[in-house]
Enzyme design. Structure first.
Site, PDB file in Angstrom:
ATOM      1  N   GLU A 147      40.093  86.074  -1.282  1.00 37.69           N
ATOM      2  CA  GLU A 147      38.655  86.059  -1.012  1.00 37.69           C
ATOM      3  C   GLU A 147      37.757  86.111  -2.239  1.00 37.69           C
ATOM      4  O   GLU A 147      37.000  87.072  -2.428  1.00 37.69           O
ATOM      5  CB  GLU A 147      38.313  87.217  -0.049  1.00 37.69           C
ATOM      6  CG  GLU A 147      39.066  87.110   1.251  1.00 37.69           C
ATOM      7  CD  GLU A 147      38.638  88.133   2.308  1.00 37.69           C
ATOM      8  OE1 GLU A 147      37.901  89.075   1.968  1.00 37.69           O
ATOM      9  OE2 GLU A 147      39.038  87.970   3.467  1.00 37.69           O
TER      10      GLU A 147
ATOM     11  N   GLU B 138      44.551  85.500   7.397  1.00 40.45           N
ATOM     12  CA  GLU B 138      44.045  86.746   7.993  1.00 40.45           C
ATOM     13  C   GLU B 138      43.222  86.395   9.215  1.00 40.45           C
ATOM     14  O   GLU B 138      42.396  85.481   9.165  1.00 40.45           O
ATOM     15  CB  GLU B 138      43.119  87.504   7.022  1.00 40.45           C
ATOM     16  CG  GLU B 138      43.797  88.143   5.845  1.00 40.45           C
ATOM     17  CD  GLU B 138      42.839  89.043   5.017  1.00 40.45           C
ATOM     18  OE1 GLU B 138      41.739  89.388   5.514  1.00 40.45           O
ATOM     19  OE2 GLU B 138      43.196  89.367   3.885  1.00 40.45           O
TER      20      GLU B 138
HETATM   21  C1  BGC Z   1      40.363  93.152   3.259  1.00 40.39           C
HETATM   22  C2  BGC Z   1      40.509  94.372   4.100  1.00 40.39           C
HETATM   23  C3  BGC Z   1      39.689  94.268   5.341  1.00 40.39           C
HETATM   24  C4  BGC Z   1      39.946  92.971   6.028  1.00 40.39           C
HETATM   25  C5  BGC Z   1      39.029  92.797   7.194  1.00 40.39           C
HETATM   26  C6  BGC Z   1      40.701  91.977   4.047  1.00 40.39           C
HETATM   27  O1  BGC Z   1      40.696  90.842   3.245  1.00 40.39           O
HETATM   28  O2  BGC Z   1      41.211  93.240   2.174  1.00 40.39           O
HETATM   29  O3  BGC Z   1      40.176  95.501   3.379  1.00 40.39           O
HETATM   30  O4  BGC Z   1      40.034  95.298   6.205  1.00 40.39           O
HETATM   31  O5  BGC Z   1      39.813  91.881   5.152  1.00 40.39           O
HETATM   32  O6  BGC Z   1      37.718  92.999   6.818  1.00 40.39           O
END
Ligand code: BGC
Length: 348
Positions: free
Chosen positions: A171, A288
């Site tokens: 990110e 993710e």
């Molecule tokens: C972050 C986390 C976070 C998640 C959702 C991830 O990329 O590293 O800390 O909980 O995104 O926000």
């Protein structure tokens, strides 16, 4: 006679240690021959379904955020039907302060231990550079350190099997603009390719790894790249009550019920991703997606299932965010999966 016996004994132990070394580690130098070529679309298919080991090695120190990775996690994950684990890692907090930013020996040993555990459970593994917050604020000053981290990692892991893939940076955001990110990306692919010619490299977009800056991404010329995107839409649903998101308490109670209008915006996002990927001839990994535990279980189940289906219907691989913390599909205290999430991820 005594001498012959000793020689025999030595021979026996030599053979034994050779056999043990082969069994213990399918990823070390001796037992592993790099393939001549890799079909990255085939690889992505095998990457399949995965889960993030979040809040462990990307915390300032492992354990700080309540998760210390245990060996048994990998057999639990494998048995449930997952194919990959993504392991976020905060390398930037474990280097020497000054150039050449040497990675701490104990830390990399610990990561190796975790990687062996995952690989020995026949899981594909993705490691990344995660929570490198300083580079988002001050990319010019931090650039040398990021490059040095990748030089070290590509040298350290060059003999690991290609079941291990590298994701370059989690990110990118803030001052690490889409334009700058394109430059870093192209340099880093070159740095890594010096010693890892076959290893799949996973690369994402700037602006927090989401869809908004997909059209700004310049793909380096390389036919072993996988595009990653993170998907948390609608954000007010997935991040309701998230302590790290200002104002998110106001979103508590937001539901998601798989209604036509809700589905439509997700489908349209996935179509955009798919079209871009097709035009650029690159496979996609949704690295993710997840909804925080303060949303209701029915909504979380329906949303998670829908995202998984949208991904799979387009041959995207994926990794749910995450295993056993605030979004956790697995309840570590109870020692069992949360079935409303597991069933959404791995249908029976
Ligand atoms: C972050 C986390 C976070 C998640 C959702 C991830 O990329 O590293 O800390 O909980 O995104 O926000």
């Amino acid at each position: 006679m005594k001498k012959e016996f000793s020689l025999l004994l030595i021979l026996f132990f030599l053979i034994l240690s050779f056999v043990i070394s082969k069994c213990k580690s399918p990823v070390n130098n001796e037992s592993y021959a790099e393939p001549d070529t890799i079909d990255i679309f085939e690889y992505n298919k095998e990457l399949g379904r995965g889960i993030n080991l979040g809040n462990a090695l990307e915390a300032p120190s492992e354990g700080d955020w309540g998760v210390t990775i245990r060996e048994e996690y990998f057999s639990i994950i494998k048995k449930a039907g997952f194919d990959n684990v993504r392991i976020p890692i905060r390398w930037s907090a474990h280097t020497s302060v000054d150039s050449p930013y040497t990675i701490n020996h104990n830390f990399i040993n610990r990561v190796d231990q975790v990687l062996y555990q995952a690989l020995n459970n026949d899981l594909k593994v993705i490691i990344n550079v995660h929570h490198y917050n300083e580079i988002m604020e001050n990319p010019d000053e931090e650039k040398a350190k990021l490059y040095s981290i990748w030089r070290q990692l590509s040298s350290h892991y060059q003999d690991f099997s290609v079941e291990l893939s590298f994701e370059i940076l989690n990110e990118p955001n803030d001052q690490l603009t889409p334009e700058l990110w394109n430059v870093y990306l192209s340099d880093l692919v070159e740095i890594i390719r010096n010693k890892n010619s076959m290893r799949p490299l996973i690369i994402g977009t700037a602006s927090w790894g989401g869809l908004s800056s997909l059209s700004d991404l310049d793909l380096p010329e390389d036919n072993r790249l996988i595009l990653t995107l993170h998907y948390y839409e609608p954000f007010q649903f997935t991040h309701q009550g998230a302590e790290w998101v200002d104002g998110s308490d106001e979103w508590l109670g937001t539901i998601w019920r798989n209604k036509a209008a809700e589905v439509q915006s997700i489908v349209s996002d996935f179509i955009t991703i798919d079209q871009w990927a097709a035009a650029n001839n690159i496979p996609v990994f949704i690295g993710e997606f997840g909804a925080y535990s303060r949303a209701d279980s029915t909504s979380r189940h329906l949303w998670t299932e829908r995202i998984r289906e949208e991904a799979e219907s387009r041959n995207f691989s994926w990794a749910y965010w995450e295993f056993c913390s605030g979004f956790g599909a697995y309840d570590d205290q109870a020692g069992q999966w949360r079935n409303f999430l597991l069933n959404a991820l791995i249908p029976e």
